[in-house]
Scaffold this active site. Structure first.
Site, PDB file in Angstrom:
ATOM      1  N   SER A 278       0.694  -1.052  -0.073  1.00 37.89           N
ATOM      2  CA  SER A 278      -0.005   0.036  -0.130  1.00 37.89           C
ATOM      3  C   SER A 278       0.988   1.270  -0.021  1.00 37.89           C
ATOM      4  CB  SER A 278      -0.949   0.219   1.307  1.00 37.89           C
ATOM      5  OG  SER A 278       0.012  -0.083   2.598  1.00 37.89           O
ATOM      6  N   CYS A 279       2.313   1.070  -0.012  1.00 30.30           N
ATOM      7  CA  CYS A 279       3.129   2.331   0.203  1.00 30.30           C
ATOM      8  C   CYS A 279       4.011   2.645  -0.944  1.00 30.30           C
ATOM      9  CB  CYS A 279       3.866   2.210   1.586  1.00 30.30           C
ATOM     10  SG  CYS A 279       2.806   2.530   3.008  1.00 30.30           S
TER      11      CYS A 279
END
Ligand code: NAD
Length: 445
Positions: A278-279
């Site tokens: 997600s990053c």
């Protein structure tokens, strides 16, 4: 200090109970009443090591959750904004949740004591806190930023899976903002004795967060590009290349007699089928988009993203070189999570690998030690069959494709040795010894 945390997801809840553990009085706010109820009953809505114990210790005693944002802000000295910042398809982050939350916080700030500080913990591109966030706060409160209330940014570096440990034992604390905000944050974090602090302006603090992740993504894509060239030239082993690179004193630090390979940055200089989660993808895209917007294109980061996007196809290409036609061949894809020890599949390279195999007409099965079949719904065509047991997943397969470096895949050589016709292993993480299986190929070989 009395603290309000707006948004009680991963970051907000961990920050909230972490601050309670430091001795502060914390109220977590969320729009999701079920989440609030669960937190107040001591049941964390997310699974994080150590969170249950911490919540149990503090809930009802210096820590609580509520849906009443205005009341929580008015009763606090500092309000953290920890709501989500999803990516738009063009890479630009969507700050609408932040703007919405900040508008409500701004309206409540006028009822709080003067000197209340609003701190953005959500990951936002440089210029957001002293730009749109300050504008919205000023409009909603009809007060003057930097005088009547403080505004700052305090990015969060925690890693999912070890979020509580990361919060309680940080490697650094980064914050920035006006004088009111910086003074409040210094006081808030005084309990972190010996932890390096970077206190700066808001946009520099925001930049530190993106730069940290962009650097890791760059290391990965750099290693992948080196490995791809090694494959194109032939007879170059990218694992050995990187071992040799890792031993440089520029990476290991001063020579202490026996050189040890640093687990830190060197761990990212490894070839594989690409980064996910997600990053990193979101942050590389957002910083590159911010560069385009600011008239300062990020050529390195654009290339980092492009190399990463190609890696799943390279893995499938290695397989095609071994098997030839993939139509009707059974292929076992091992690992759906974007990295081991998590059930997070966001932007996992497993999905482009699965889609490419399906498009080639392969008969695809997938295995993951923790991720279930539900994530495979919606894949095109005949879809992918989820097989819960590793031995069953590889049985009858013409090829086994390793996507996630799960420790249990280390047992593959023994498992495959039992099969009548051993499949070719396409090692997307270079985790097996090539000589340990009958037929092996991998990224960078
Ligand atoms: P999340 O989706 O888990 O949590 C966000 C929460 O905010 C949700 O519970 C939602 O209901 C709530 N919310 C939304 N609008 C609200 C409002 N107006 N008032 C009150 N509550 C509201 O998100 P997260 O993973 O905690 O991420 C939050 C931010 O932190 C993002 O910017 C993310 O990029 C950043 N971040 C995340 C991580 C991570 O590992 N998850 C690490 C570092 C930074």
């Amino acid at each position: 200090m009395r603290v309000c945390v707006v948004g009680s997801g991963y970051v907000g809840l961990v920050t909230g109970v972490g601050l309670a553990e430091l001795g502060h009085d914390v109220t977590c706010v969320d729009i999701d009443a079920r989440k609030v109820r669960a937190i107040n009953e001591g049941r964390p809505p997310i699974s994080e090591a150590g969170l249950d114990e911490l919540l149990e210790r503090h809930v009802g005693a210096g820590f609580r959750a509520t849906t009443d944002l205005a009341g929580a802000v008015a009763a606090s000295r500092v309000t953290f904004v920890c709501v989500g910042t999803p990516s738009r398809p063009d890479g630009i982050i969507d700050t609408s949740f932040v703007e919405e939350a900040v508008a409500q916080v701004g309206a409540a700030v006028s009822a709080a004591d003067r000197g209340h500080c609003v701190i953005v913990k959500s990951t936002v591109v440089p210029g957001t806190t002293d730009g749109i966030v300050t504008d919205v706060l000023t409009r909603a409160s009809a007060l003057q930023a930097g005088v009547d209330f403080g505004v700052g940014a305090n990015p969060e570096f925690l890693t999912e899976g070890q979020a509580v440990e990361d919060f309680l034992r940080p490697d650094r604390i980064v914050f920035g903002g006006d004088e009111l905000a910086v003074a409040a944050l210094r006081e808030l974090y005084v309990g972190f004795v010996g932890v390096p602090v970077v206190a700066t302006n808001a946009r520099t603090a925001e930049m530190i967060k993106y730069t940290s992740n962009a650097m890791l993504a760059t290391a990965i894509s750099f290693a992948n590009e080196i490995a791809n060239l090694g494959s194109a030239i032939g007879r170059i082993d990218s694992v050995e290349v990187m071992r040799g690179v890792h031993l440089s004193r520029y990476l290991t630090g001063p020579d202490t007699g026996t050189r040890t390979i640093r687990a830190g940055l060197a761990a990212f200089f490894e070839a594989g089928c690409g980064y996910g989660g997600s990053c990193l993808p979101k942050h590389v895209a957002a910083l590159a988009a911010r560069g385009r917007e600011a008239g300062s294109p990020m050529r390195v980061l654009e290339a980092v993203a492009a190399v990463n996007a190609d890696q799943p196809a390279r893995l499938v290409e290695s397989l095609r070189l071994e098997l030839g036609e993939l139509r009707g061949r059974r292929v076992a894809v091992l690992g759906l999570a974007f990295k081991p020890d998590t059930d997070d599949v966001r932007c996992s390279p497993a999905f482009p690998v699965l889609e490419l195999l399906l498009a080639a007409g392969a008969d695809v099965v997938a295995h993951d030690p923790v991720v279930g079949a539900e994530v495979l719904e919606g894949l095109p065509g005949a879809g992918v069959t989820h097989v819960g047991e590793l031995t069953a997943a590889v049985k009858g397969a013409a090829a086994v494709v390793i996507v996630t470096r799960w420790a249990e895949y280390g047992a593959l050589p023994e498992i495959l040795a039992e099969l009548d016709t051993p499949p070719v292993v396409v090692d997307g993480r270079r985790m097996l010894e090539p000589s340990s299986v009958a037929r092996y190929t991998g990224i960078g070989r």
